[in-house]
Structures are given as C-alpha cells and as structure tokens.
Design a protein around this motif. Structure first.
Motif, PDB file in Angstrom:
ATOM      1  N   LEU B  59       0.848  -1.199   0.000  1.00 56.53           N
ATOM      2  CA  LEU B  59       0.000   0.000   0.000  1.00 56.53           C
ATOM      3  C   LEU B  59       0.880   1.245   0.000  1.00 56.53           C
ATOM      4  CD1 LEU B  59      -3.015  -0.665   2.399  1.00 56.53           C
ATOM      5  CD2 LEU B  59      -3.003  -0.446  -0.068  1.00 56.53           C
ATOM      6  N   LEU B 114       1.263  -5.619   4.347  1.00 59.15           N
ATOM      7  CA  LEU B 114       0.310  -4.627   3.857  1.00 59.15           C
ATOM      8  C   LEU B 114       0.262  -3.428   4.800  1.00 59.15           C
ATOM      9  CD1 LEU B 114      -2.141  -4.591   1.650  1.00 59.15           C
ATOM     10  CD2 LEU B 114      -3.522  -4.849   3.673  1.00 59.15           C
ATOM     11  N   LEU B 115       0.167  -3.703   6.106  1.00 62.51           N
ATOM     12  CA  LEU B 115       0.019  -2.613   7.057  1.00 62.51           C
ATOM     13  C   LEU B 115       1.324  -1.842   7.255  1.00 62.51           C
ATOM     14  CD1 LEU B 115      -2.471  -4.152   9.592  1.00 62.51           C
ATOM     15  CD2 LEU B 115      -2.887  -2.439   7.842  1.00 62.51           C
ATOM     16  N   VAL B 116       2.469  -2.530   7.135  1.00 61.02           N
ATOM     17  CA  VAL B 116       3.736  -1.801   7.249  1.00 61.02           C
ATOM     18  C   VAL B 116       3.922  -0.869   6.064  1.00 61.02           C
ATOM     19  CG1 VAL B 116       6.229  -2.003   7.285  1.00 61.02           C
ATOM     20  CG2 VAL B 116       4.865  -3.550   8.602  1.00 61.02           C
ATOM     21  N   PHE B 118       1.579   0.435   4.439  1.00 60.68           N
ATOM     22  CA  PHE B 118       0.640   1.522   4.701  1.00 60.68           C
ATOM     23  C   PHE B 118       1.282   2.570   5.604  1.00 60.68           C
ATOM     24  CE2 PHE B 118      -1.967   2.520   8.466  1.00 60.68           C
ATOM     25  CZ  PHE B 118      -2.715   3.553   7.956  1.00 60.68           C
ATOM     26  N   ALA B 119       1.923   2.107   6.682  1.00 57.86           N
ATOM     27  CA  ALA B 119       2.579   3.034   7.613  1.00 57.86           C
ATOM     28  C   ALA B 119       3.692   3.801   6.907  1.00 57.86           C
ATOM     29  CB  ALA B 119       3.147   2.271   8.810  1.00 57.86           C
ATOM     30  N   PHE B 120       4.476   3.093   6.093  1.00 57.37           N
ATOM     31  CA  PHE B 120       5.572   3.745   5.381  1.00 57.37           C
ATOM     32  C   PHE B 120       5.036   4.817   4.434  1.00 57.37           C
ATOM     33  CE2 PHE B 120       8.208   4.050   1.576  1.00 57.37           C
ATOM     34  CZ  PHE B 120       9.338   4.596   2.160  1.00 57.37           C
ATOM     35  N   GLU B 122       2.330   6.528   4.696  1.00 60.91           N
ATOM     36  CA  GLU B 122       1.891   7.685   5.471  1.00 60.91           C
ATOM     37  C   GLU B 122       3.089   8.535   5.905  1.00 60.91           C
ATOM     38  OE1 GLU B 122      -1.381   8.692   6.391  1.00 60.91           O
ATOM     39  OE2 GLU B 122      -1.783   7.343   4.722  1.00 60.91           O
ATOM     40  N   ILE B 123       4.188   7.867   6.292  1.00 62.06           N
ATOM     41  CA  ILE B 123       5.391   8.607   6.698  1.00 62.06           C
ATOM     42  C   ILE B 123       5.878   9.479   5.557  1.00 62.06           C
ATOM     43  CG2 ILE B 123       7.830   8.365   7.266  1.00 62.06           C
ATOM     44  CD1 ILE B 123       7.221   6.027   8.951  1.00 62.06           C
ATOM     45  N   LEU B 126       3.611  12.403   5.049  1.00 61.69           N
ATOM     46  CA  LEU B 126       3.753  13.299   6.193  1.00 61.69           C
ATOM     47  C   LEU B 126       5.028  14.140   6.060  1.00 61.69           C
ATOM     48  CD1 LEU B 126       1.764  13.143   8.600  1.00 61.69           C
ATOM     49  CD2 LEU B 126       3.599  12.114   9.908  1.00 61.69           C
ATOM     50  N   ILE B 127       6.118  13.509   5.640  1.00 58.65           N
ATOM     51  CA  ILE B 127       7.385  14.237   5.486  1.00 58.65           C
ATOM     52  C   ILE B 127       7.263  15.276   4.373  1.00 58.65           C
ATOM     53  CG2 ILE B 127       9.793  14.003   4.767  1.00 58.65           C
ATOM     54  CD1 ILE B 127       9.882  11.389   6.316  1.00 58.65           C
ATOM     55  N   ASN B 130       4.959  18.214   5.665  1.00 53.49           N
ATOM     56  CA  ASN B 130       5.210  18.999   6.866  1.00 53.49           C
ATOM     57  C   ASN B 130       6.665  19.314   7.175  1.00 53.49           C
ATOM     58  OD1 ASN B 130       2.430  19.188   7.988  1.00 53.49           O
ATOM     59  ND2 ASN B 130       2.614  16.974   7.868  1.00 53.49           N
ATOM     60  N   PHE B 131       7.607  18.626   6.545  1.00 53.60           N
ATOM     61  CA  PHE B 131       8.996  18.856   6.911  1.00 53.60           C
ATOM     62  C   PHE B 131       9.766  19.496   5.757  1.00 53.60           C
ATOM     63  CE2 PHE B 131       7.340  15.775   9.762  1.00 53.60           C
ATOM     64  CZ  PHE B 131       7.949  16.041  10.982  1.00 53.60           C
ATOM     65  N   PHE B 247      -2.521   7.639   0.676  1.00 52.59           N
ATOM     66  CA  PHE B 247      -2.837   6.234   0.854  1.00 52.59           C
ATOM     67  C   PHE B 247      -3.966   5.801  -0.103  1.00 52.59           C
ATOM     68  CE2 PHE B 247      -6.313   4.275   3.353  1.00 52.59           C
ATOM     69  CZ  PHE B 247      -5.904   2.966   3.251  1.00 52.59           C
ATOM     70  N   VAL B 251      -4.353   2.678  -2.718  1.00 51.02           N
ATOM     71  CA  VAL B 251      -5.479   1.752  -2.694  1.00 51.02           C
ATOM     72  C   VAL B 251      -6.065   1.610  -4.106  1.00 51.02           C
ATOM     73  CG1 VAL B 251      -7.855   1.520  -1.930  1.00 51.02           C
ATOM     74  CG2 VAL B 251      -6.078   2.032  -0.284  1.00 51.02           C
TER      75      VAL B 251
END
Lengths: 286, 328
Positions: B59, B114-116, B118-120, B122-123, B126-127, B130-131, B247, B251
């Motif tokens: 994802l 799949l969920l990892v 997804f987390a990656f 989002e990171i 996010l970066i 915002n950064f 994300f 999908v």
C-alpha cells in the motif's frame, strides 16, 4: 514544565487513547476470526456519531439510551453487511479488502447525500469541569474514559468467560478444528462482526459531543486503529489496549513538546521499530 | 504459430496502432489528459503487479511514485538538470529506497506487510507535507514543474513539449517500454522464480531459492517504475502536491490490479484502463461517482473474483466454441 499541564495532557491523551482502543478492539476482533482488514470500520464509527446526532438533537432521547440504540442499530447493520458482502470471502485477504473499500465509499457517499457535508455538533450530556490535582478536566471526558474502560472490561469478560467468547477464541486459534468441535462458524462470525461494528459505533457516540459529526469523521480513527493493531499485534485484544495507550500518550506528549506532524511521525516510527524487532507486534503471535 | 497466438498479436498491435493515432482523431486536450492518466495508471498497476507476483501486497506504491515525482521535479527545478537525466534518476531513487525498506520489511507476509507499507506510505506523505518546507513546499507542494526539455530524434523535427500531444506520446512510449520490460521479465527465469514464491514460500525455499533476495528484487523493480511514473506525472501535470500520492491513491492502484485480475499479465492493464475510463464517465454524476465506483468494486469481487479478465477469457472461449460449431 508545569505539573498541571502535564497532567492535563496525560488525561486528554488517555481519553483519545480509550476511544481509539474501542475502535481498534472491534477491528482486531474481526481480523482475528475472519482475516478481514475492514476498511469500512471507520464508517461504522461515523454512523454511530450520526445516530447520536439524530437522536439527541432531533428526538432528545437520553444519552445512555442512544448509546445502546446506536450499538444495536449499527451492530445489526454490521451483521447484514457480513452476511451479504464478507461471507463469500472469509479468510481471503485481498477480495475482502477490496469489498470493504467499496463498502466504505458507498456508505460514506450515501451518508453525504442524506446528511450534507456540514459539521454538526452534539450537545454535551455532562457539562462542567472537575478539578483533579489542580488540572481541569471536563466531566464529559472523564465519563468517556470510564465508559470506555467499562466496555473494554466487559469485552474481556465476554471473550474469556462466556461460551460464545470461547467459541470466538477457538475460531481465532484454528477454524477447522473449531468447526470439528461443533462450533457454528457462520453464526459466530456474524456475531463477532456485529459486535465489532457495535463497538466502533459506541466510540462514535461517545466522542460525538467532544468533536463534531460529518460523513468524513471515520477516516482518522480508522487510521489510528490500524496503527494500534499493528503496534499491539493483529488479532490480540491485550495488544490493542496496550497499543492504544502507547499511541495516545505518545501523540499527546509529542504534540505538546514537538508539533502535530512530528507526533504523527513518531507514531509511525514506533510501529516500524516494533515490527523490526518483533514482526508480529507487541502481543501478537504468528 | 497457432491461430490463438495470431489473434492475440493482432489485438495487441491493433490497440497500439489505435493509441498511436488517437491525437489525430481528437485534439481535445481533455481526451488526451484522460488518456495520459490512463497510461500512468497502467504503469502503476503493472509495476505493482510485479510486487504481487512474489505474493506481497503493497500500500506504498503511490508513496514511491511521490518519491519519483519530487526527486525529478527538484532535480530539474533546483539543480537545473535536464528532464531526460532526472527521469531515470527518479526511478533509481525510488528503487534505492525500495531496496532499503524492502530488505527490512519483506520478512513480513500478508496483512502484516500490507500494514507496514501503509505506515511507510503515510510517513512519506507526512514528510513531504510537513517537513523541510523550503525544499518540498509543504502541503501546497511544488508548483510550476517545467515540461520535459526539447529533444532531437533522428529523422523527425525537434520535439518540443509545448502541447498535450507530445506529452501524450511521451507517456505512451514510457508505458509501452514499461509493459514490454515487465512482459520480458515475467517470461524470464527470474519471472518464473517470482511466480514460484507466490505459489509457496516454503516450497521455494526448500528447492534452494533465496526467497528474501527475490522478494527484494521484485519490490525494487516495481518501485523503480513507480518512480518513473512519478517523474512523468510531475512534468506532465505541472503541480506536485503530497495529497496526490495519499494512501487512497495506493489503494486505487491495488484496486486496478485486483479488479482487472491479478493472476494474469493483462489483468492490471485491463483493470487500470477500464476503471480510469469508468470513473471519468461517472465524474459527471458528482457524488454518485463514489457510490457507482464502490458498488462496482463489490459487484466485481462478488461475481468475478478473478477479475474482469476472467470475463473476457470466458467470452473468448464462448466465441471460439461458436466458431467451431459453425464450422462443424
């Protein structure tokens, strides 16, 4: 750093953590026996909030009754959804994932067409503040924390002590073996799915007076619930509770000391770290 | 060469010829825009499919596309590099990142991977939002990404990317190159090994296949093309914002593959094409678009669990039977 501020932040983190835990418990319960990652779970939370809005603002029904009504309504809705959309794919990750995405889109847009996109607020049932060791904490938030704890404990008792809980654990352990012992898989799956959805709806009802209600509110708690169940281990109830407390604390302190994006980033970094050292999450087992 | 092969080649060549002459049939920039989105989605779907051939679900595909888009746009805008260098660089950047992330996370399987991812994903978003705002431009992203530099190709006049038509041909060439490369890969020894991993990790490991090595390889190759798609996206559509690679975009790419049919090479291509056109048609109906799309997903999964491609295969078989009966 001011002690009362720290206390206040902790209590707020606790409240959000509790709400996320209740959402995550439903999600992880469904995953543990059906191997379904339900992307429509956030929509159940949203529907709960919506029911709260209609019943409290339009019909003025007492709030505790609304909580029960919302859980029953959304729970039954969940059972119907499970029967028609998830039963054909039980145990198959990918098709069930796609179906849940389709459901999420459909439910969200149907709600949007009937409800509009405006934020609606739900009036609080416990007005006033209490002074806890110098920190001000609204009675409402305290009530939320207590209700969530009651939910978590009741769920624990249901799973550990009741006959149906035993059947749920058996299916999570080994579906075929459970079926051979005479567990009615179809009935337990539909009960569990309904229960999971009812929990999400309960969280939606509880938090509705603190925030606001609109058709999009389901996204954030779903995201948090995902993080929590990865952190705690998928399918583990204890993991969901611990994961939720960790996330709530990290986010509220991260927001206080760093910034909102930095605290969100922190949550994801913790996940990656946990998974590196324990791929099945804190309390999960392969 | 048997008859079936013959018809297949005919259909493929016909499709390519049709895609080549489209700008002659309609000069409506809207049509070309839709087709460019469609081609991009084909690149994304087929490259995600490579990752799925080793049995992993990602994802984070849109996030790797984002890495490609930002790399390419920044190399051109800040360092003044020509697009033709920045594009491969963006693919390589995405591939290197995939190599690092993949080596760490590909031990995980199924829902966990799949969920990892997804987390990656989002990171990454996010970066970008915002950064290092002076570099990445925050939530509003990078605006005014220049089109590709003019290029001289022998025998035809210099190509300058001032209208949609040359951009369309660029997208078409990149799509054809991607599809062809992945087709060759699929039929190579490497592709067969990938398939073996999907059938069963344990079995593959028992016959001496280093599963981790091949999984990382497939992940890296898939993300390389996602990076290329990102670069193409950035320079074709001028603006790069983090929300484009959320994300939900990942999908959608996954949906293209599954609805098209993940068991076949043509499935993802078909899925990306049909669903892109479908959502374009539904767009007129406003909010009903998501309902129509959502219901379509559910129906396809309920009645065509192996994707639209299985319907097509069934029709072809029926037609062949019909022909046989007429002959007989």
């Amino acid at each position: 750093m001011d002690m009362t501020l720290l206390l206040q932040v902790t209590l707020n983190g606790l409240m959000l953590g509790m709400i996320y835990i209740v959402v995550a418990l439903g999600l992880t319960l469904i995953f543990s026996i059906m191997n379904v990652i339900n992307f429509a779970h956030g929509e159940m939370y949203m529907l709960g909030g919506l029911v709260a809005y209609y019943f409290s603002e339009q019909l003025q029904i007492p709030y505790m009754l609304i909580l029960v009504l919302a859980m029953i309504l959304v729970g039954v809705f969940g059972i119907v959804v499970e029967k028609f959309f998830f039963r054909p794919f039980r145990g198959e990750l990918l098709p069930a994932l796609i179906v849940s995405l389709g459901l999420s889109m459909t439910i969200q847009t149907l709600t949007l067409l009937n409800f509009g996109t405006e934020d609606q607020s739900v009036s609080t049932v416990f007005p006033g503040m209490i002074n806890f060791l110098g920190a001000l904490f609204s009675k409402e938030r305290l009530a939320i924390v207590i209700t969530c704890i009651v939910f978590i404990l009741s769920l624990y008792l249901l799973i550990q002590r009741s006959k149906i809980g035993c059947a749920i654990r058996a299916i999570a352990e080994d579906r075929e073996a459970a079926a051979l012992q005479g567990v009615n898989i179809d009935r337990i799956c539909s009960f569990t799915f309904g229960l999971g959805c009812a929990l999400a709806a309960a969280a939606g009802v509880l938090i509705a007076p603190v925030f606001y209600v609109n058709p999009y509110i389901g996204g954030l708690p779903l995201l948090k619930a995902f993080i929590i169940i990865i952190l705690g281990g998928m399918g583990s109830l204890l993991g969901a509770v611990v994961g939720g407390l960790i996330l709530g604390t990290v986010e509220s302190f991260g927001t206080l000391f760093l910034s909102v994006p930095a605290s969100n980033l922190l949550g994801f970094i913790i996940i990656i770290l946990v998974l590196l050292f324990k791929p099945s999450g804190l309390f999960g087992h392969e | 060469m048997n008859r079936k092969h013959y018809t297949k080649n005919f259909i493929i060549l016909g499709t390519i010829a049709f895609l080549l002459i489209i700008p002659l049939l309609s000069s409506d920039p809207y049509h070309l825009q839709v087709l460019m989105v469609l081609l991009l989605n084909i690149i994304l779907a087929i490259s995600l499919w490579v990752i799925m051939t080793v049995g992993q679900l990602s994802l984070a595909h849109a996030a790797f596309m984002a890495v490609g888009a930002y790399t390419s746009a920044l190399l051109v805008m800040k360092l003044g590099l020509p697009f033709w260098l920045a594009m491969p660089a963006s693919g390589i950047m995405a591939a290197i990142l995939a190599l690092v992330i993949g080596s760490i996370t590909l031990r995980l399987k199924g829902a966990y991977f799949l969920l990892v991812t997804f987390a990656f994903g989002e990171i990454v978003i996010l970066i970008f939002s915002n950064f290092w705002e002076s570099l990445f431009g925050g939530v509003s992203g990078l605006i005014g990404v220049p089109p590709p530099d003019p290029i001289s190709i022998p025998f035809i006049p210099q190509v300058r990317f001032v209208s949609k038509v040359p951009l369309y041909y660029l997208a078409l060439s990149l799509t054809l190159i991607t599809v062809l490369t992945i087709y060759r890969l699929k039929n190579s020894r490497l592709g067969l090994t990938f398939g073996a991993l999907k059938e069963g990790d344990l079995l593959a490991e028992c016959i001496g296949i280093d599963i981790m090595k091949y999984k990382v390889m497939a992940f890296t190759v898939g993300c390389f093309f996602a990076g290329i798609a990102g670069s193409l996206y950035a320079h074709s559509f001028v603006v790069v914002t983090p929300i484009d690679f959320s994300f939900y975009h990942s999908v959608y790419i996954l949906i293209y593959v599954v609805v098209g049919g993940e068991s076949s090479f043509l499935g993802p291509i078909l899925g990306a094409s049909v669903l892109t056109l479908f959502s374009e048609i539904l767009r007129k109906f406003g909010h009903y678009e998501s309902i129509g799309y959502g219901i379509a997903l559910i129906l396809v999964m309920l009645f065509l669990p192996s994707g639209i491609i299985s319907l097509l295969e069934r029709i072809i078989v029926k037609v062949q039977e019909l022909f046989k009966r007429i002959k007989g």
